[in-house]
Design an enzyme around this catalytic site. Structure first.
Site, PDB file in Angstrom:
ATOM      1  N   GLN A  46       0.823  -1.206   0.000  1.00 23.34           N
ATOM      2  CA  GLN A  46       0.000   0.000   0.000  1.00 23.34           C
ATOM      3  C   GLN A  46       0.862   1.264   0.000  1.00 23.34           C
ATOM      4  OE1 GLN A  46      -2.189  -0.713   3.648  1.00 23.34           O
ATOM      5  NE2 GLN A  46      -0.290  -1.160   4.744  1.00 23.34           N
ATOM      6  N   ASP A 101       0.521   0.567  13.843  1.00 31.25           N
ATOM      7  CA  ASP A 101       0.893   1.846  14.463  1.00 31.25           C
ATOM      8  C   ASP A 101       1.235   1.688  15.942  1.00 31.25           C
ATOM      9  OD1 ASP A 101      -1.657   1.953  15.925  1.00 31.25           O
ATOM     10  OD2 ASP A 101      -2.530   2.451  13.983  1.00 31.25           O
ATOM     11  N   GLU A 121       1.239  -7.708  11.955  1.00 27.10           N
ATOM     12  CA  GLU A 121       0.985  -6.621  10.989  1.00 27.10           C
ATOM     13  C   GLU A 121       1.610  -7.028   9.649  1.00 27.10           C
ATOM     14  OE1 GLU A 121      -0.348  -3.312  10.600  1.00 27.10           O
ATOM     15  OE2 GLU A 121       0.510  -3.664   8.609  1.00 27.10           O
ATOM     16  N   GLY A 154      -2.150 -11.484   8.459  1.00 29.74           N
ATOM     17  CA  GLY A 154      -3.025 -11.871   9.569  1.00 29.74           C
ATOM     18  C   GLY A 154      -3.929 -13.037   9.219  1.00 29.74           C
ATOM     19  N   ASP A 171      -7.485  -4.869  14.497  1.00 34.94           N
ATOM     20  CA  ASP A 171      -7.278  -3.430  14.314  1.00 34.94           C
ATOM     21  C   ASP A 171      -6.927  -3.199  12.845  1.00 34.94           C
ATOM     22  OD1 ASP A 171      -6.726  -0.772  14.554  1.00 34.94           O
ATOM     23  OD2 ASP A 171      -4.950  -1.033  15.817  1.00 34.94           O
ATOM     24  N   PRO A 178      -5.234  -4.511   1.483  1.00 37.94           N
ATOM     25  CA  PRO A 178      -4.765  -5.683   2.228  1.00 37.94           C
ATOM     26  C   PRO A 178      -5.650  -6.048   3.424  1.00 37.94           C
ATOM     27  CG  PRO A 178      -3.261  -3.822   2.504  1.00 37.94           C
ATOM     28  CD  PRO A 178      -4.232  -3.432   1.441  1.00 37.94           C
TER      29      PRO A 178
END
Ligand code: SPD
Length: 303
Positions: A46, A101, A121, A154, A171, A178
């Protein structure tokens, strides 16, 4: 794999002193910037950007979508984390899917019962960029001995996982790019499989105002897998529609029956949004969230 294409990546412009996200062609969210992006690169997954804003400090955008900001992130991260961790009698092992994050990790580590946080992540660039430019969100807690950072997909992680967790926090980004597979029934099924008995999953479940179809579709899917499916809300200034939702899922534990009072009182010493009154009130839903036939915007996104 069942895909869930419900939104398209927003058209976002960063120029003339503004960052403006255009959502689905009918809704614009804009903030004044104080300079050029401090990070701007394409990963394998991304477009990752961090732009300084006047009102909210540094803002992370993924594929042009406003993800989090230095000033309002606490609302999102406290709400995704503390509701399940205080409803669970003794949360020790936590899995966070997405969340590169680091904000949900920070909040999970505030709970003394937590011995292990696995952060999965998909995009290492997000973690690295946030460490550098959003240090109050992706801070030293990512190096805490209780934290394992996995740069991995994930959906594959939960599919292949041979261990279990007390709490799973999903999250994710919106159901585009994605993050799209993280809204699929297959993902929910595998997440349910790797929850310990009495375990809880909380997912971010989009804006019931700007994305009512996505919101209601996710509710239906979750109800096919979990006996307790309880959506709750808070207002996030940077997200389309303002009102945001998360959904508390379990096969037994409810969100309100056993809020651990002493632990919550202790936690409230550190939180800026969460308190026990918020915890209870957040599950009170307006009728347009209870019933799929009452959307409040007349747009294609309703269908
Ligand atoms: N439309 C924005 C949705 C963002 C949801 N995820 C935010 C991630 C913050 N950790």
């Amino acid at each position: 794999m069942t895909a869930t294409t419900t939104t398209t990546a927003p058209a976002t412009v960063i120029s003339d002193g503004w960052v403006i996200e255009t959502f689905e062609g009918f809704l614009k969210t804009g903030y004044a910037t104080t300079g050029a992006p401090v990070f701007d690169a394409h990963s394998d997954f991304q477009h990752v950007q961090i732009v300084p804003t006047q009102a909210l400090g540094n803002m992370l955008l993924l594929d042009g979508c406003m993800m989090t900001t230095e000033r309002d992130e606490f609302i999102y991260h406290e709400m995704i984390t503390h509701m399940p961790l205080l409803a669970h009698p003794n949360p020790q092992s936590i899995l966070i899917i997405g969340g590169g994050d680091g904000g949900a990790v920070r909040e999970a580590l505030k709970h003394p019962s937590v011995t292990e946080v696995v952060l999965c992540e998909i995009d290492g660039m997000v973690i690295d960029a946030c460490r550098q430019h959003l240090p109050t969100i992706a801070g030293p807690w990512l190096d805490d001995a209780r934290v394992t950072v996995k740069v991995a997909d994930g959906i594959a992680y939960v599919r292949d996982c041979d261990r279990s967790f007390d709490v799973i926090l999903v999250d994710s980004t919106d159901p585009t790019g994605p993050g799209e597979v993280l809204f699929s029934p297959e993902f929910y099924q595998n997440a349910a499989r790797i929850l310990n008995p009495g375990g809880i999953m909380v997912n971010q479940t989009e804006s019931p105002i700007a994305m009512p179809a996505a919101y209601h579709r996710v509710q239906r899917r979750l109800k096919g897998i979990f006996s307790v499916v309880a959506p709750y809300t808070a207002t996030i200034p940077t997200y389309p529609g303002g009102l945001w939702s998360w959904t508390f899922c379990s096969n037994g534990v409810g969100p309100l029956e056993n809020i651990r009072d002493a632990a919550a009182a202790q936690l409230e010493q550190t939180t800026r949004y969460y308190n026990r009154q918020i915890h209870r009130a957040a599950f009170a839903l307006p009728n347009f969230m209870r019933q799929a036939d009452r959307p409040i915007l007349n747009t294609a996104a309703n269908h």
